[in-house]
Design a protein around this motif. Structure first.
Motif, short mmCIF file in Angstrom:
data_model
loop_
_atom_site.label_atom_id
_atom_site.label_comp_id
_atom_site.label_asym_id
_atom_site.label_seq_id
_atom_site.Cartn_x
_atom_site.Cartn_y
_atom_site.Cartn_z
N VAL A 1 51.87 36.82 51.44
CA VAL A 1 50.61 36.10 51.58
C VAL A 1 49.95 35.99 50.21
CG1 VAL A 1 49.26 38.20 52.01
CG2 VAL A 1 48.44 36.02 52.88
N TYR A 2 49.23 34.87 49.99
CA TYR A 2 48.47 34.72 48.75
C TYR A 2 47.17 35.51 48.85
CZ TYR A 2 51.58 30.93 47.28
OH TYR A 2 52.67 30.19 46.90
N GLN A 3 46.82 36.20 47.75
CA GLN A 3 45.58 36.97 47.70
C GLN A 3 44.76 36.48 46.52
OE1 GLN A 3 46.23 41.16 48.02
NE2 GLN A 3 44.06 41.70 48.05
N VAL A 4 43.45 36.28 46.74
CA VAL A 4 42.55 35.71 45.73
C VAL A 4 41.74 36.85 45.10
CG1 VAL A 4 40.76 34.01 45.26
CG2 VAL A 4 42.41 33.62 47.11
N TRP A 5 41.61 36.78 43.77
CA TRP A 5 40.93 37.85 43.03
C TRP A 5 39.81 37.25 42.17
CZ3 TRP A 5 42.87 42.67 44.20
CH2 TRP A 5 44.14 42.70 44.78
N ALA A 6 38.64 37.91 42.20
CA ALA A 6 37.56 37.62 41.25
C ALA A 6 37.72 38.63 40.11
CB ALA A 6 36.20 37.76 41.91
N LEU A 7 37.73 38.14 38.86
CA LEU A 7 38.08 39.00 37.72
C LEU A 7 36.93 39.12 36.72
CD1 LEU A 7 41.59 37.41 37.04
CD2 LEU A 7 41.13 39.47 38.39
N LYS A 8 36.75 40.34 36.23
CA LYS A 8 35.96 40.57 35.02
C LYS A 8 36.96 40.86 33.93
CE LYS A 8 31.78 42.35 37.25
NZ LYS A 8 30.85 43.51 37.38
N LEU A 9 36.77 40.27 32.76
CA LEU A 9 37.82 40.28 31.75
C LEU A 9 37.75 41.45 30.77
CD1 LEU A 9 37.97 36.45 30.99
CD2 LEU A 9 39.37 37.80 32.58
N ASN A 10 36.59 42.03 30.54
CA ASN A 10 36.50 43.07 29.51
C ASN A 10 35.65 44.25 30.01
OD1 ASN A 10 36.85 44.37 27.09
ND2 ASN A 10 35.25 43.22 26.01
N PRO A 11 36.29 45.30 30.50
CA PRO A 11 37.75 45.43 30.71
C PRO A 11 38.18 44.63 31.95
CG PRO A 11 36.66 47.36 31.57
CD PRO A 11 35.58 46.53 30.93
N LEU A 12 39.50 44.41 32.07
CA LEU A 12 40.02 43.64 33.20
C LEU A 12 39.78 44.41 34.50
CD1 LEU A 12 41.55 41.17 34.22
CD2 LEU A 12 43.68 42.44 33.90
N THR A 13 38.95 43.81 35.36
CA THR A 13 38.60 44.45 36.64
C THR A 13 38.77 43.43 37.76
OG1 THR A 13 36.96 45.80 35.46
CG2 THR A 13 36.85 45.75 37.89
N PRO A 14 39.84 43.54 38.54
CA PRO A 14 40.06 42.60 39.64
C PRO A 14 39.40 43.09 40.94
CG PRO A 14 42.01 43.95 39.37
CD PRO A 14 41.02 44.41 38.33
N THR A 15 38.82 42.16 41.68
CA THR A 15 38.24 42.45 42.99
C THR A 15 38.79 41.44 43.99
OG1 THR A 15 36.20 43.29 42.00
CG2 THR A 15 36.12 42.66 44.34
N SER A 16 39.40 41.93 45.06
CA SER A 16 39.96 41.03 46.07
C SER A 16 38.83 40.35 46.84
CB SER A 16 40.85 41.80 47.05
OG SER A 16 41.28 40.96 48.11
N SER B 1 35.82 35.48 50.71
CA SER B 1 34.60 36.30 50.64
C SER B 1 33.73 35.88 49.46
CB SER B 1 34.96 37.78 50.51
OG SER B 1 35.72 38.21 51.63
N ASN B 2 32.44 36.13 49.62
CA ASN B 2 31.49 35.79 48.56
C ASN B 2 31.67 36.68 47.33
OD1 ASN B 2 30.57 34.15 50.56
ND2 ASN B 2 28.53 35.04 50.71
N THR B 3 31.28 36.17 46.21
CA THR B 3 31.24 36.97 44.99
C THR B 3 30.09 36.48 44.12
OG1 THR B 3 32.50 37.78 43.09
CG2 THR B 3 32.85 35.50 43.70
N GLY B 4 29.41 37.43 43.45
CA GLY B 4 28.26 37.05 42.64
C GLY B 4 28.51 37.17 41.15
N ASP B 5 29.63 37.77 40.79
CA ASP B 5 29.87 38.01 39.37
C ASP B 5 31.37 37.90 39.11
OD1 ASP B 5 29.63 38.63 36.75
OD2 ASP B 5 29.25 40.77 37.05
N ALA B 6 31.77 36.82 38.47
CA ALA B 6 33.18 36.64 38.13
C ALA B 6 33.29 35.87 36.83
CB ALA B 6 33.90 35.89 39.25
N GLN B 7 34.23 36.30 35.99
CA GLN B 7 34.49 35.57 34.74
C GLN B 7 35.77 34.75 34.84
OE1 GLN B 7 34.45 39.13 32.26
NE2 GLN B 7 32.51 38.48 31.33
N ALA B 8 36.57 35.04 35.87
CA ALA B 8 37.80 34.29 36.09
C ALA B 8 38.25 34.52 37.54
CB ALA B 8 38.89 34.72 35.12
N PHE B 9 39.16 33.67 37.99
CA PHE B 9 39.76 33.82 39.31
C PHE B 9 41.28 33.74 39.19
CE2 PHE B 9 35.52 32.18 40.23
CZ PHE B 9 35.10 32.97 41.30
N GLY B 10 41.96 34.52 40.01
CA GLY B 10 43.42 34.48 40.00
C GLY B 10 43.96 34.57 41.43
#
Length: 261
Positions: free
Chosen positions: A196-211, A229-238
């Protein structure tokens, strides 16, 4: 789909009439075992069909059939040379009995044909209703997707293909005010069975992924448009490919798409 919606979809009538494919029939049988109310509805439909057939069947009492049998079994009267007069009433009785049998047969055939027409009409109506409901759901989904795409408040993040699948792509529509996130996964190939594909909201410095969600039922989503799901703080998505049920952390070797906000 809820049990009530499943019952009202018309698939149970098609199951009783034997109009489903083998896989669809197996699905209904499984649902009937799992949900007593679905099983009860199937029994009720079957009883209705039997009752409808019985209501159209012609009925003749045992007394009438006995009379007909008696008349058919009568022997021809003995001819008395001194009295050549024939008993015409007996021949009339035979003729009446034959006509009665012919009439009963004709009436039975007519009622059987009417019964078939009623069953066919009911089946066709259920089929049309099922198709109409499916079209209505598809129309609503398309309208929702278009509204998301046209919403100027959404930040559109393009996700490019990575080493494992350079031809892949996706888009994220993120409303920073409401924190609502939608994913257009039309550029991703269908995942292998058990994955299954899983979507991640990312903070880049340091790299912190949140599903923020899984793209479940990928093959059944015609538009390949998913709310996560909602997210309020993301610098990138993967988006990564993970075992069914998802993973606690992303499998970077299976990173399909990535994009900065």
């Amino acid at each position: 789909m809820e049990t009530k919606e499943y019952i009202e979809s018309g698939i149970l009538e098609l199951y009783v009439y034997g109009s489903l494919t083998e896989s669809e029939s197996e699905e209904v049988a499984a649902m009937a075992k799992k949900h007593p109310e679905i099983n009860a509805e199937i029994i009720a439909i079957e009883k209705s069909v039997v009752a409808l057939s019985s209501s159209f069947s012609p009925f003749q009492s045992a007394e009438n059939y006995a009379k007909i049998k008696e008349k058919l079994n009568l022997k021809a009267p003995e001819v008395i040379p001194m009295a050549p007069k024939k008993n015409w009433s007996q021949y009339i009785g035979w003729a009446a009995a034959i006509l009665l049998l012919v009439g009963i047969g004709f009436q039975y055939n007519q009622l059987e044909e009417t019964n078939k027409q009623v069953v066919n009409a009911t089946t066709e109506k259920a089929k049309i209703e099922k198709e109409r409901n499916a079209l209505a759901l598809k129309k609503a989904a398309i309208e929702t997707n278009l509204a998301v795409i046209k919403d100027e408040k959404n930040t559109v993040v393009a996700l490019g293909g990575q080493a494992v699948a350079p031809e892949s792509s996706a888009k994220v529509y993120w409303n920073k005010e409401t924190q609502v996130v939608y994913v257009d996964a039309s550029g991703l190939p269908e995942p292998p069975k058990g994955m299954v594909y899983q979507v991640w909201a990312l903070k880049l410095n340091p790299l912190t992924p949140t599903s923020i969600g899984l793209l479940d039922n990928f093959d059944k989503n015609d538009q390949r448009f998913f709310a996560v799901s909602n997210t309020g703080d993301a610098q990138a998505f993967g988006i990564t490919l993970e075992p069914a049920g998802g993973s606690v952390s992303p499998t970077l070797e299976q990173l399909y798409t990535l994009g900065k906000v």
